[in-house]
Write a protein that holds these residues in place. Sequence first.
Motif, PDB file in Angstrom:
ATOM      1  N   UNK A  55      14.327   3.252   9.219  1.00 42.00           N
ATOM      2  CA  UNK A  55      14.416   1.792   9.295  1.00 42.00           C
ATOM      3  C   UNK A  55      13.201   1.214  10.015  1.00 42.00           C
ATOM      4  N   UNK A  56      12.817   1.835  11.131  1.00 44.98           N
ATOM      5  CA  UNK A  56      11.682   1.339  11.916  1.00 44.98           C
ATOM      6  C   UNK A  56      10.390   1.391  11.106  1.00 44.98           C
ATOM      7  N   UNK A  57      10.212   2.459  10.340  1.00 43.35           N
ATOM      8  CA  UNK A  57       9.001   2.597   9.521  1.00 43.35           C
ATOM      9  C   UNK A  57       9.099   1.828   8.204  1.00 43.35           C
ATOM     10  N   UNK A  58      10.204   1.126   8.020  1.00 41.81           N
ATOM     11  CA  UNK A  58      10.451   0.329   6.814  1.00 41.81           C
ATOM     12  C   UNK A  58      10.453   1.169   5.548  1.00 41.81           C
ATOM     13  N   UNK A  77      10.621  10.403   4.776  1.00 41.53           N
ATOM     14  CA  UNK A  77      11.976  10.956   4.652  1.00 41.53           C
ATOM     15  C   UNK A  77      12.017  12.392   5.172  1.00 41.53           C
ATOM     16  N   UNK A  78      10.990  13.163   4.846  1.00 47.63           N
ATOM     17  CA  UNK A  78      10.924  14.548   5.326  1.00 47.63           C
ATOM     18  C   UNK A  78      10.882  14.586   6.853  1.00 47.63           C
ATOM     19  N   UNK A  79      10.050  13.723   7.440  1.00 49.08           N
ATOM     20  CA  UNK A  79       9.975  13.662   8.908  1.00 49.08           C
ATOM     21  C   UNK A  79      11.327  13.289   9.497  1.00 49.08           C
ATOM     22  N   UNK A  80      12.012  12.333   8.877  1.00 48.67           N
ATOM     23  CA  UNK A  80      13.306  11.884   9.384  1.00 48.67           C
ATOM     24  C   UNK A  80      14.374  12.976   9.292  1.00 48.67           C
ATOM     25  N   UNK A  81      14.229  13.888   8.343  1.00 49.56           N
ATOM     26  CA  UNK A  81      15.211  14.966   8.192  1.00 49.56           C
ATOM     27  C   UNK A  81      14.951  16.139   9.127  1.00 49.56           C
ATOM     28  N   UNK A  82      13.770  16.222   9.702  1.00 53.42           N
ATOM     29  CA  UNK A  82      13.411  17.364  10.530  1.00 53.42           C
ATOM     30  C   UNK A  82      14.300  17.541  11.777  1.00 53.42           C
ATOM     31  N   UNK A 115       0.813  -1.223   0.000  1.00 50.12           N
ATOM     32  CA  UNK A 115       0.000   0.000   0.000  1.00 50.12           C
ATOM     33  C   UNK A 115       0.847   1.274   0.000  1.00 50.12           C
ATOM     34  N   UNK A 116       2.174   1.129  -0.060  1.00 54.29           N
ATOM     35  CA  UNK A 116       3.048   2.297  -0.022  1.00 54.29           C
ATOM     36  C   UNK A 116       2.845   3.162  -1.266  1.00 54.29           C
ATOM     37  N   UNK A 117       3.042   4.460  -1.088  1.00 54.75           N
ATOM     38  CA  UNK A 117       2.973   5.394  -2.211  1.00 54.75           C
ATOM     39  C   UNK A 117       4.213   6.273  -2.172  1.00 54.75           C
ATOM     40  N   UNK A 118       4.515   6.882  -3.306  1.00 53.13           N
ATOM     41  CA  UNK A 118       5.673   7.777  -3.355  1.00 53.13           C
ATOM     42  C   UNK A 118       5.510   8.906  -2.355  1.00 53.13           C
ATOM     43  N   UNK A 119       4.322   9.479  -2.294  1.00 55.25           N
ATOM     44  CA  UNK A 119       4.080  10.573  -1.365  1.00 55.25           C
ATOM     45  C   UNK A 119       4.277  10.128   0.089  1.00 55.25           C
ATOM     46  N   UNK A 120       3.797   8.932   0.418  1.00 53.59           N
ATOM     47  CA  UNK A 120       3.957   8.439   1.782  1.00 53.59           C
ATOM     48  C   UNK A 120       5.410   8.200   2.147  1.00 53.59           C
ATOM     49  N   UNK A 121       6.164   7.590   1.228  1.00 49.87           N
ATOM     50  CA  UNK A 121       7.579   7.326   1.484  1.00 49.87           C
ATOM     51  C   UNK A 121       8.370   8.628   1.605  1.00 49.87           C
ATOM     52  N   UNK A 128      24.148  19.261   6.876  1.00 46.94           N
ATOM     53  CA  UNK A 128      23.821  17.873   7.163  1.00 46.94           C
ATOM     54  C   UNK A 128      24.964  17.021   7.645  1.00 46.94           C
ATOM     55  N   UNK A 129      26.076  17.608   8.055  1.00 46.50           N
ATOM     56  CA  UNK A 129      27.175  16.801   8.571  1.00 46.50           C
ATOM     57  C   UNK A 129      27.611  17.281   9.956  1.00 46.50           C
ATOM     58  N   UNK A 130      26.672  17.837  10.687  1.00 51.04           N
ATOM     59  CA  UNK A 130      27.035  18.386  11.987  1.00 51.04           C
ATOM     60  C   UNK A 130      26.521  17.531  13.145  1.00 51.04           C
ATOM     61  N   UNK A 131      25.238  17.570  13.421  1.00 51.10           N
ATOM     62  CA  UNK A 131      24.682  16.905  14.603  1.00 51.10           C
ATOM     63  C   UNK A 131      24.414  15.424  14.313  1.00 51.10           C
ATOM     64  N   UNK A 132      25.367  14.573  14.681  1.00 51.90           N
ATOM     65  CA  UNK A 132      25.258  13.145  14.374  1.00 51.90           C
ATOM     66  C   UNK A 132      24.089  12.484  15.087  1.00 51.90           C
ATOM     67  N   UNK A 133      23.783  12.927  16.298  1.00 47.44           N
ATOM     68  CA  UNK A 133      22.691  12.334  17.062  1.00 47.44           C
ATOM     69  C   UNK A 133      21.373  12.459  16.303  1.00 47.44           C
ATOM     70  N   UNK A 134      21.106  13.625  15.751  1.00 45.06           N
ATOM     71  CA  UNK A 134      19.857  13.846  15.031  1.00 45.06           C
ATOM     72  C   UNK A 134      19.799  13.071  13.714  1.00 45.06           C
ATOM     73  N   UNK A 135      20.931  12.943  13.049  1.00 49.15           N
ATOM     74  CA  UNK A 135      20.970  12.150  11.823  1.00 49.15           C
ATOM     75  C   UNK A 135      20.712  10.679  12.128  1.00 49.15           C
ATOM     76  N   UNK A 136      21.281  10.184  13.237  1.00 54.81           N
ATOM     77  CA  UNK A 136      21.041   8.802  13.637  1.00 54.81           C
ATOM     78  C   UNK A 136      19.577   8.577  13.991  1.00 54.81           C
ATOM     79  N   UNK A 137      18.967   9.533  14.677  1.00 60.53           N
ATOM     80  CA  UNK A 137      17.546   9.414  15.006  1.00 60.53           C
ATOM     81  C   UNK A 137      16.706   9.331  13.738  1.00 60.53           C
ATOM     82  N   UNK A 138      17.032  10.180  12.776  1.00 60.21           N
ATOM     83  CA  UNK A 138      16.303  10.151  11.504  1.00 60.21           C
ATOM     84  C   UNK A 138      16.496   8.836  10.772  1.00 60.21           C
ATOM     85  N   UNK A 139      17.729   8.320  10.771  1.00 57.89           N
ATOM     86  CA  UNK A 139      18.000   7.057  10.109  1.00 57.89           C
ATOM     87  C   UNK A 139      17.268   5.891  10.762  1.00 57.89           C
TER      88      UNK A 139
END
Length: 310
Positions: A199-202, A27-32, A17-23, A184-195
């Motif tokens: 993964x969790x949301x597949x 990604x947008x949420x993960x980058x926030x 049921x995935x859609x391009x918009x959903x995926x 995008x190469x500064x706060x590693x903690x936030x990048x890891x959270x986004x990553x």
Amino acid sequence: MEPKKLVVTASPHIVDQSSTRGLMGHVIIALMPALVASAFIFGFRALLVTGVTVAACVGFEALYCVLMKKPVPVGDLSAVVTGLILAFNLPATIPLWIAVVGAFIAIVVVKQLFGGIGCNFANPALVGRIALFVGFAGRMTAYAFPETDIDVLATATPLVAGKSLSSMDMLFNLAFGIHGGVLGETCSVMLLLGGIYLIVTRTISAAIPVAYLGTVAVLSLVFGQDVVLQLLGGGLLLGAFFMATDYVTSPFTLKGKIVYGIGLGVITCAIRFWGNMAEGVSFSLLIMNLLVPYINDLTRQKPLGGVKSK
């Protein structure tokens, strides 16, 4: 009129049921988190650069499609993601007109001229970043530094200057972004959270980032490099979670994803350890993007009951 034919392919037939918009939304949420961190570290300028790249990417996509009399696909949010990732590859000090040039290259040259989403040969934001680095090297390496004026190394990014810091200081600075660099190469903690969120949301498979980061860690140990510095410094986390996992330009088989991740790690380390540049993520991604069709062919699973090629 030719009758319609039923095309039967090998099972299993999987419905998703995935859609391009959903995926893209995931990604947008993960980058926030990383965007909020960059705004806190570099100030309003970080948000301004991001807003300009996102608006330019969406605008160029809409304008191109209108001129070419094609459906306007901005609603799928892919152009927004391209704008965000492009901004994360730019320093907060970048002149805004250069950011717009990068957006034009990413959307029009790399994405739309090759047929739109799903047809590009490489990650659009990646090529935009490389084009700007080659054409405006001075501007692209004029890194911003934290507005908090904490005692930081104001002459280089951690990959260049990190060895002069103690282990604990370096870990703290890398984890929380207390150093210079692009957004995008500064706060590693936030990048890891986004990553982890992706993964969790597949939204992405863990195979590529794990193979990529694992290869860099192993090679760093083998060649006597600081593992923490190599993993958390530079654009490795941004590349591993948000750029290497691009659906169009990454392999679709599990074996292919692992080969792809290992290849990224080997090339990144080769450039970092023995090249003239401190960073190797962008060029390793571009090289491996070009090899993805061959990786897919070589790792493609044989259909159950299918005849092996002679």
